[in-house]
Design a protein around this motif. Structure first.
Motif, PDB file in Angstrom:
ATOM      1  N   ILE A 199       4.535  -3.499  -8.801  1.00 26.44           N
ATOM      2  CA  ILE A 199       4.101  -2.174  -8.362  1.00 26.44           C
ATOM      3  C   ILE A 199       4.288  -1.199  -9.503  1.00 26.44           C
ATOM      4  O   ILE A 199       5.404  -0.976  -9.960  1.00 26.44           O
ATOM      5  CB  ILE A 199       4.938  -1.685  -7.174  1.00 26.44           C
ATOM      6  CG1 ILE A 199       4.947  -2.719  -6.070  1.00 26.44           C
ATOM      7  CG2 ILE A 199       4.473  -0.324  -6.707  1.00 26.44           C
ATOM      8  CD1 ILE A 199       4.027  -2.449  -4.953  1.00 26.44           C
ATOM      9  N   THR A 200       3.182  -0.653 -10.017  1.00 29.44           N
ATOM     10  CA  THR A 200       3.337   0.398 -11.018  1.00 29.44           C
ATOM     11  C   THR A 200       3.357   1.732 -10.292  1.00 29.44           C
ATOM     12  O   THR A 200       2.379   2.102  -9.664  1.00 29.44           O
ATOM     13  CB  THR A 200       2.163   0.392 -12.027  1.00 29.44           C
ATOM     14  OG1 THR A 200       0.994  -0.013 -11.332  1.00 29.44           O
ATOM     15  CG2 THR A 200       2.434  -0.489 -13.201  1.00 29.44           C
ATOM     16  N   PRO A 201       4.484   2.416 -10.371  1.00 26.01           N
ATOM     17  CA  PRO A 201       4.543   3.705  -9.685  1.00 26.01           C
ATOM     18  C   PRO A 201       3.579   4.697 -10.326  1.00 26.01           C
ATOM     19  O   PRO A 201       3.427   4.738 -11.545  1.00 26.01           O
ATOM     20  CB  PRO A 201       6.001   4.142  -9.878  1.00 26.01           C
ATOM     21  CG  PRO A 201       6.533   3.313 -10.981  1.00 26.01           C
ATOM     22  CD  PRO A 201       5.719   2.074 -11.065  1.00 26.01           C
ATOM     23  N   LYS A 202       2.911   5.435  -9.461  1.00 23.97           N
ATOM     24  CA  LYS A 202       1.960   6.420  -9.969  1.00 23.97           C
ATOM     25  C   LYS A 202       2.350   7.799  -9.488  1.00 23.97           C
ATOM     26  O   LYS A 202       2.992   7.954  -8.452  1.00 23.97           O
ATOM     27  CB  LYS A 202       0.549   6.078  -9.472  1.00 23.97           C
ATOM     28  CG  LYS A 202      -0.039   4.886 -10.170  1.00 23.97           C
ATOM     29  CD  LYS A 202      -1.496   4.736  -9.831  1.00 23.97           C
ATOM     30  CE  LYS A 202      -2.153   3.735 -10.783  1.00 23.97           C
ATOM     31  NZ  LYS A 202      -3.579   3.639 -10.562  1.00 23.97           N
ATOM     32  N   LYS A 203       1.968   8.787 -10.277  1.00 22.50           N
ATOM     33  CA  LYS A 203       2.234  10.169  -9.892  1.00 22.50           C
ATOM     34  C   LYS A 203       0.944  10.963 -10.035  1.00 22.50           C
ATOM     35  O   LYS A 203       0.110  10.656 -10.871  1.00 22.50           O
ATOM     36  CB  LYS A 203       3.305  10.781 -10.797  1.00 22.50           C
ATOM     37  CG  LYS A 203       4.573   9.967 -10.817  1.00 22.50           C
ATOM     38  CD  LYS A 203       5.741  10.772 -10.309  1.00 22.50           C
ATOM     39  CE  LYS A 203       7.014   9.964 -10.358  1.00 22.50           C
ATOM     40  NZ  LYS A 203       7.750   9.974  -9.137  1.00 22.50           N
ATOM     41  N   PRO A 212      -0.263   6.536 -14.155  1.00 19.57           N
ATOM     42  CA  PRO A 212       1.019   5.832 -14.200  1.00 19.57           C
ATOM     43  C   PRO A 212       2.175   6.803 -14.458  1.00 19.57           C
ATOM     44  O   PRO A 212       2.044   7.736 -15.257  1.00 19.57           O
ATOM     45  CB  PRO A 212       0.858   4.865 -15.366  1.00 19.57           C
ATOM     46  CG  PRO A 212      -0.605   4.644 -15.456  1.00 19.57           C
ATOM     47  CD  PRO A 212      -1.266   5.911 -15.004  1.00 19.57           C
ATOM     48  N   ALA A 213       3.281   6.571 -13.783  1.00 23.79           N
ATOM     49  CA  ALA A 213       4.392   7.518 -13.851  1.00 23.79           C
ATOM     50  C   ALA A 213       4.998   7.608 -15.243  1.00 23.79           C
ATOM     51  O   ALA A 213       5.538   8.631 -15.629  1.00 23.79           O
ATOM     52  CB  ALA A 213       5.462   7.133 -12.839  1.00 23.79           C
ATOM     53  N   ASP A 214       4.887   6.515 -16.031  1.00 19.83           N
ATOM     54  CA  ASP A 214       5.515   6.545 -17.358  1.00 19.83           C
ATOM     55  C   ASP A 214       4.555   7.041 -18.448  1.00 19.83           C
ATOM     56  O   ASP A 214       4.904   7.067 -19.620  1.00 19.83           O
ATOM     57  CB  ASP A 214       6.069   5.162 -17.713  1.00 19.83           C
ATOM     58  CG  ASP A 214       5.037   4.071 -17.514  1.00 19.83           C
ATOM     59  OD1 ASP A 214       3.891   4.411 -17.170  1.00 19.83           O
ATOM     60  OD2 ASP A 214       5.379   2.888 -17.695  1.00 19.83           O
ATOM     61  N   GLN A 215       3.357   7.458 -18.058  1.00 24.95           N
ATOM     62  CA  GLN A 215       2.397   7.995 -19.021  1.00 24.95           C
ATOM     63  C   GLN A 215       2.918   9.324 -19.579  1.00 24.95           C
ATOM     64  O   GLN A 215       3.401  10.180 -18.837  1.00 24.95           O
ATOM     65  CB  GLN A 215       1.066   8.210 -18.288  1.00 24.95           C
ATOM     66  CG  GLN A 215      -0.041   8.783 -19.124  1.00 24.95           C
ATOM     67  CD  GLN A 215      -0.560   7.799 -20.143  1.00 24.95           C
ATOM     68  OE1 GLN A 215      -0.417   6.587 -19.984  1.00 24.95           O
ATOM     69  NE2 GLN A 215      -1.136   8.300 -21.222  1.00 24.95           N
ATOM     70  N   LEU A 219       0.798  -1.229   0.000  1.00 25.39           N
ATOM     71  CA  LEU A 219       0.000   0.000   0.000  1.00 25.39           C
ATOM     72  C   LEU A 219       0.829   1.276   0.000  1.00 25.39           C
ATOM     73  O   LEU A 219       0.325   2.344  -0.275  1.00 25.39           O
ATOM     74  CB  LEU A 219      -0.934   0.015   1.211  1.00 25.39           C
ATOM     75  CG  LEU A 219      -2.035  -1.050   1.200  1.00 25.39           C
ATOM     76  CD1 LEU A 219      -2.906  -0.919   2.416  1.00 25.39           C
ATOM     77  CD2 LEU A 219      -2.889  -0.937  -0.055  1.00 25.39           C
ATOM     78  N   CYS A 220       2.116   1.176   0.313  1.00 27.32           N
ATOM     79  CA  CYS A 220       2.904   2.402   0.419  1.00 27.32           C
ATOM     80  C   CYS A 220       3.327   2.882  -0.960  1.00 27.32           C
ATOM     81  O   CYS A 220       4.265   2.364  -1.553  1.00 27.32           O
ATOM     82  CB  CYS A 220       4.134   2.185   1.297  1.00 27.32           C
ATOM     83  SG  CYS A 220       5.075   3.688   1.533  1.00 27.32           S
ATOM     84  N   SER A 221       2.585   3.866  -1.476  1.00 28.08           N
ATOM     85  CA  SER A 221       2.904   4.358  -2.808  1.00 28.08           C
ATOM     86  C   SER A 221       4.105   5.296  -2.769  1.00 28.08           C
ATOM     87  O   SER A 221       4.836   5.427  -3.735  1.00 28.08           O
ATOM     88  CB  SER A 221       1.694   5.074  -3.405  1.00 28.08           C
ATOM     89  OG  SER A 221       1.261   6.082  -2.530  1.00 28.08           O
ATOM     90  N   ALA A 222       4.296   5.944  -1.633  1.00 29.75           N
ATOM     91  CA  ALA A 222       5.415   6.877  -1.531  1.00 29.75           C
ATOM     92  C   ALA A 222       6.758   6.147  -1.608  1.00 29.75           C
ATOM     93  O   ALA A 222       7.717   6.639  -2.179  1.00 29.75           O
ATOM     94  CB  ALA A 222       5.319   7.673  -0.240  1.00 29.75           C
ATOM     95  N   GLY A 223       6.799   4.938  -1.032  1.00 28.90           N
ATOM     96  CA  GLY A 223       8.048   4.196  -1.011  1.00 28.90           C
ATOM     97  C   GLY A 223       8.325   3.452  -2.292  1.00 28.90           C
ATOM     98  O   GLY A 223       9.470   3.168  -2.631  1.00 28.90           O
ATOM     99  N   GLY A 224       7.239   3.096  -3.006  1.00 34.51           N
ATOM    100  CA  GLY A 224       7.407   2.393  -4.270  1.00 34.51           C
ATOM    101  C   GLY A 224       7.916   0.975  -4.081  1.00 34.51           C
ATOM    102  O   GLY A 224       7.722   0.349  -3.040  1.00 34.51           O
ATOM    103  N   GLU A 225       8.610   0.474  -5.119  1.00 31.22           N
ATOM    104  CA  GLU A 225       9.002  -0.925  -5.151  1.00 31.22           C
ATOM    105  C   GLU A 225      10.037  -1.263  -4.072  1.00 31.22           C
ATOM    106  O   GLU A 225       9.999  -2.331  -3.463  1.00 31.22           O
ATOM    107  CB  GLU A 225       9.574  -1.252  -6.532  1.00 31.22           C
ATOM    108  CG  GLU A 225       9.483  -2.733  -6.858  1.00 31.22           C
ATOM    109  CD  GLU A 225       9.490  -2.960  -8.359  1.00 31.22           C
ATOM    110  OE1 GLU A 225       9.364  -1.979  -9.112  1.00 31.22           O
ATOM    111  OE2 GLU A 225       9.645  -4.126  -8.753  1.00 31.22           O
ATOM    112  N   GLY A 244       3.305  10.083  -5.312  1.00 31.72           N
ATOM    113  CA  GLY A 244       2.067   9.392  -5.621  1.00 31.72           C
ATOM    114  C   GLY A 244       1.288   8.948  -4.411  1.00 31.72           C
ATOM    115  O   GLY A 244       0.601   7.939  -4.436  1.00 31.72           O
ATOM    116  N   CYS A 245       1.376   9.697  -3.309  1.00 33.21           N
ATOM    117  CA  CYS A 245       0.661   9.294  -2.097  1.00 33.21           C
ATOM    118  C   CYS A 245      -0.823   9.591  -2.191  1.00 33.21           C
ATOM    119  O   CYS A 245      -1.629   8.956  -1.533  1.00 33.21           O
ATOM    120  CB  CYS A 245       1.254   9.979  -0.864  1.00 33.21           C
ATOM    121  SG  CYS A 245       0.922  11.755  -0.767  1.00 33.21           S
ATOM    122  N   GLY A 246      -1.189  10.571  -3.017  1.00 28.35           N
ATOM    123  CA  GLY A 246      -2.608  10.852  -3.226  1.00 28.35           C
ATOM    124  C   GLY A 246      -3.232  11.795  -2.222  1.00 28.35           C
ATOM    125  O   GLY A 246      -4.446  11.929  -2.175  1.00 28.35           O
ATOM    126  N   ALA A 247      -2.412  12.461  -1.420  1.00 28.96           N
ATOM    127  CA  ALA A 247      -2.974  13.382  -0.433  1.00 28.96           C
ATOM    128  C   ALA A 247      -3.664  14.561  -1.100  1.00 28.96           C
ATOM    129  O   ALA A 247      -4.632  15.100  -0.580  1.00 28.96           O
ATOM    130  CB  ALA A 247      -1.870  13.881   0.501  1.00 28.96           C
TER     131      ALA A 247
END
Lengths: 269, 196
Positions: A96-100, A189-192, A72-78, A172-175
């Motif tokens: 884990i697909t990193p999101k931004k 997605p970060a690579d979009q 669940l930790c999107s901030a930490g990533g893979e 990408g925490c979504g706050a």
């Protein structure tokens, strides 16, 4: 010399109470859970709440009790995910697909106009309640920066009346997603590399009046897309399906208003 | 004996710390959502009040009284803060579920004005040692009464979906609190009347 006695009284009583506390704390110490401590250490410690828990320690507790997924930790990533897995002895097979975060509005000061001067409470929420803010577009960025205030990492700034996310800083925490009263921010997605930077669902003419870079729903992008990832929804707003999009950029060059942008930050593209 | 009873009951009903002196409003609104945590909180507050009165009264009378009265706030806060820490340590060790449910409100007893208020009022009213402790007990019980009464109302308010949207949550809780407080005004004069 008069000052010495009161100082002594305060210092001595403070020392005595401090000692008492130290002794009691030692006697009644609660043994800490080592796994939770290790997990807390592995997590970034930013307490952004992107995982849905009150903070990193809370999330670590939930992992330990088996209540939360490990990823669940999107901030930490893979990296963090792998570490958590190694602490918990699980296999890190989940991808884990990193999101931004991305601001779905391109209406900076050069492309749209103000319909009034807003002098009310200085938050986007308040401005939005007052005739949808000062800008001509009722769907666009209000430009006061509720999202910037919500960002625990300081990745968002306001440039030319438009929220700009520094993608190198964003975790990408979504706050910020829930902070925007116009729901302009989502995680992609970060690579979009392409996105429709508009949320105006009105007819083309009305959109055009409000902002020169709005999506007018002409469907050129829909026709150009080689894989059919772009659809015009709600009648007059294009939407990209990020799962099928191959980031070729054909839609961006076809767009007559420039609403479909290659992802870049800031106003000038 | 009679004065002790009068002090006890007037601290609970007439001079109720929450509802007529308006001290300790923060935990009153914060913890009164659930009956169980309301009871736990008020027991903790009562304990802190009684013990802190028992400690601060001798400190004031034998150490500060002649010359250093101006130190009372500082020293009292010191004592209260350490007592709250002790309560926290004990709760963490022996009643972890209560510790969890009280959360931030437990360390906030430190800055709970009701606790400091009791300690200062004992001095102001020039109570004896026993009277101070009885007053502290009454104040704690009054705090419990207010919290328990109000948590019952709060639970009803939470379930009621006919409250206008704008008033839901804290606004209606504040209105209800003021009505409860008005109803407590009815006690004024009653206690003295009974025991006279």
């Amino acid at each position: 010399m008069e000052i010495i006695i009161p100082v002594v009284i305060t210092v001595v009583s403070g020392l005595l109470l401090g000692l008492l506390l130290a002794v009691l704390g030692h006697i009644f110490a609660v043994p800490k859970d080592e796994t939770i401590e290790k997990l807390t250490e592995a997590l970034p410690g930013a307490n952004c709440g992107g995982c849905g828990y009150a903070g990193c320690e809370d999330y670590a507790k939930a992992i330990k009790n088996g209540e939360a997924a490990l990823s669940l930790c999107s901030a930490g990533g893979e990296e963090v995910y792998k570490e958590i897995c190694s602490v918990m002895g699980a296999t890190s097979d989940e991808k884990i697909t990193p999101k931004k975060a991305f601001v779905f509005c391109g209406g900076c000061i050069d492309y749209t106009e103000d319909k009034m001067k807003y002098r009310g409470i200085n938050t986007c929420k308040a401005a939005n309640m007052y005739f949808q803010g000062k800008g001509k577009c009722d769907f666009g960025c209000l430009g006061i920066g509720d999202c910037a205030a919500a960002c625990p990492f300081g990745a968002i700034s306001i440039k030319d009346d438009l929220a700009v996310i520094d993608r190198t800083v964003c975790t990408g925490c979504g706050a910020c997603v829930s902070a925007c009263p116009n729901f302009l921010i989502s995680l992609i997605p970060a690579d979009q590399t392409v996105a429709v930077r508009c949320k105006n669902v009105e007819k083309g003419v009305l959109t055009r009046k409000a902002c020169t870079h709005g999506c007018i729903g002409c469907r050129k992008c829909e026709k150009t897309c080689p894989v059919g990832a772009v659809t015009v929804e709600n009648g007059f707003l294009a939407k990209i399906d990020y799962d099928t999009c191959i980031s070729c950029g054909a839609c961006a060059s076809a767009c007559p208003t420039g609403a479909v942008f290659p992802i870049k930050e800031g106003c000038k593209n | 004996m009679k004065t002790l009873i009068i002090i006890l009951f007037s601290a609970i009903f007439v001079n109720n710390f929450v509802l007529s002196k308006f001290l300790g409003i923060c935990p009153f609104l914060g913890v009164s959502k659930k009956l169980s945590s309301a009871v736990g909180m008020s027991v903790a507050v009562t304990a802190v009040m009684v013990v802190s009165s028992a400690v601060t009264w001798p400190i004031y009378t034998y150490l500060l009284k002649p010359k250093y009265e101006y130190l009372q706030t500082l020293v009292f806060i010191l004592v209260i803060a350490s007592l709250v820490q002790i309560v926290e340590i004990l709760l963490k060790k022996f009643v972890p579920p209560l510790y969890e449910s009280l959360g931030i409100y437990l360390p906030l007893i430190t800055t709970n004005c009701a606790v400091l208020g009791v300690a200062l009022l004992n001095i102001q009213e020039s109570y004896t040692f026993i009277e101070s402790i009885v007053n502290a007990l009454g104040a704690g019980l009054g705090f419990m009464l207010a919290l328990v009464l109000f948590s019952g109302i709060r639970e009803k308010l939470e379930k009621n979906d006919r409250i206008p949207k704008a008033l839901r949550g804290l606004p209606i809780a504040l209105i209800a609190a003021s009505i409860v407080s008005v109803s407590f005004m009815g006690f004024s004069g009653v206690i003295e009347g009974i025991f006279r």
